[in-house]
Write an enzyme that holds these catalytic residues in place. Structure first.
Site, PDB file in Angstrom:
ATOM      1  N   ALA A  47      -6.051  44.342  75.705  1.00  0.00           N
ATOM      2  CA  ALA A  47      -7.272  44.340  74.880  1.00  0.00           C
ATOM      3  C   ALA A  47      -8.639  44.163  75.020  1.00  0.00           C
ATOM      4  O   ALA A  47      -9.566  45.522  75.123  1.00  0.00           O
ATOM      5  CB  ALA A  47      -7.333  44.071  73.203  1.00  0.00           C
ATOM      6  N   LYS A  48      -8.278  43.167  76.661  1.00  0.00           N
ATOM      7  CA  LYS A  48      -8.824  42.496  76.861  1.00  0.00           C
ATOM      8  C   LYS A  48     -10.032  43.073  77.783  1.00  0.00           C
ATOM      9  O   LYS A  48     -11.576  42.773  77.777  1.00  0.00           O
ATOM     10  CB  LYS A  48      -8.585  40.902  77.351  1.00  0.00           C
ATOM     11  CG  LYS A  48      -8.866  40.446  76.380  1.00  0.00           C
ATOM     12  CD  LYS A  48      -9.269  39.984  75.126  1.00  0.00           C
ATOM     13  CE  LYS A  48      -9.231  39.252  73.670  1.00  0.00           C
ATOM     14  NZ  LYS A  48     -10.938  38.698  72.801  1.00  0.00           N
ATOM     15  N   ASP A  49      -8.918  44.066  78.406  1.00  0.00           N
ATOM     16  CA  ASP A  49     -10.452  45.150  79.361  1.00  0.00           C
ATOM     17  C   ASP A  49     -11.886  45.734  78.770  1.00  0.00           C
ATOM     18  O   ASP A  49     -12.323  45.678  79.080  1.00  0.00           O
ATOM     19  CB  ASP A  49      -9.258  46.201  79.537  1.00  0.00           C
ATOM     20  CG  ASP A  49      -8.114  45.345  81.038  1.00  0.00           C
ATOM     21  OD1 ASP A  49      -8.236  44.540  81.117  1.00  0.00           O
ATOM     22  OD2 ASP A  49      -7.314  46.375  81.523  1.00  0.00           O
TER      23      ASP A  49
END
Ligand code: PMP
Length: 331
Positions: A47-49
């Site tokens: 999810a950090k993208d």
């Protein structure tokens, strides 16, 4: 399936629009229907993208950075990988300050992704000039045209999920979602996604997941940081020993805390029962969902969405390694 038709301009165009997959076996003893949002389908496998791209593109729009500029952050985890990937495509230098507690595998991975990695001692106070916080701040101050991502204290972290994860889940569920279960670290995912969903339907319950050893749940209940709650734990990316401003506690209805052992065993159960190979915090999210089910949170009409933040391949030396599991007393 229009997304993968024809040519994709570059890898960053694949950030977001992750699938929502029905869970068939793992939750069949609970009331309601259960679905997992698989953030490992992002190109950087987490999810950090979403937040890394949003924060960098905001800095570009504001003219703070341009090709050749420098991205600085304190992380050895998923955010580091995302920042390194984006830096390659966009032509930035990526400098990451990490603690010497980080595994050599992780440091090697970030270096392989082209990042400059500064390894800093873990056992010094945050205010010590040698700490990874201070090292990152100093690099940022000294480097012209640099951006310090500062994910725990950056409101754009919430905004990234408000603009993308929330609308995706609303659309994918056709507005039928009744409960969202999310791991809380910086709090960006739960706060941004939860805020968007509550604006669509205020009855949706936003259920947080915290770690035993972290202060978030107690802070949510009392408004106070209780350092008696703090103890070491193994799950990476979940919970915290400080209060991140990237968490909007008003959006969150309630928290459940999970143990290292339960989260690890539950992650392995997800693999065996669903064929999904998730990260450690995905195990924590399903474990918390079981605890919420035991507390009577769900009915037969519940439509429960679980966010699985990353992929199991990052945990081969931990929860998917039998020796490690035995050393911890988990097997
Ligand atoms: N799971 C993993 C694996 C993470 O790296 C993080 C980020 N710290 C989280 C969950 C929690 O997400 P957030 O920071 O948005 O609260």
């Amino acid at each position: 399936m229009t997304r993968h038709q024809g040519i994709t301009e570059n890898i960053l165009k694949l950030v977001g629009e992750t699938p929502l997959v029905k869970l068939h076996n793992i939750a069949k003893d609970f009331k309601g229907s259960y679905f997992a949002k698989l953030e490992a389908f992002n190109p950087g496998h987490s999810a950090k993208d979403r937040i890394a791209l949003h924060i960098i593109e905001d800095a570009e729009r504001k003219g703070i950075i341009k090709k050749g500029s420098t991205i600085v952050e304190t992380t050895s985890g998923n955010t580091g990988f995302s920042l390194a990937m984006i830096s390659i495509v966009k032509g930035y230098k990526c400098i990451l300050a990490v603690s010497d507690k980080s595994s050599q595998d992780k440091i090697d991975m970030l270096k392989s992704m082209g990042a400059e990695v500064h390894v800093c001692p873990a056992n010094v106070p945050a205010a010590d000039p040698k700490s990874y916080y201070e090292v990152a701040k100093t690099i940022h101050k000294k480097t012209k045209n640099s951006v310090y991502i500062n994910q725990y204290f950056n409101e754009l972290n919430i905004d990234a999920h408000y603009r993308t994860t929330g609308p995706e889940i609303w659309e994918q569920t056709g507005g039928k979602i009744t409960h969202l279960v999310v791991a809380s670290g910086t709090g960006g995912t739960i706060s941004g996604t939860g805020k968007y969903l509550k604006e669509q339907n205020p009855d949706i319950k936003i259920l947080g997941v915290d770690a035993i050893g972290s202060v978030l749940k107690k802070y949510h209940e009392t408004g106070k940081i209780d350092m008696n709650e703090v103890s070491p734990y193994k799950i990476e990316g979940l919970g915290k020993n400080l209060i991140p401003t990237a968490t909007d506690f008003d959006v969150i209805d309630v928290y459940e805390k999970v143990s290292d052992k339960d989260a690890a065993l539950t992650a392995r159960e997800i693999v065996k029962k669903e064929g999904i190979f998730p990260g450690y915090t995905s195990g924590a999210v399903l474990q918390a969902t079981k605890q919420y089910a035991d507390l009577g949170m769900f009915t037969k009409d519940s439509f429960v969405v679980l966010i699985f933040p990353d992929h199991g391949s990052r945990y081969m030396n931990k929860i998917y390694n039998d020796s490690w599991m035995k050393e911890q007393g988990f097997l």
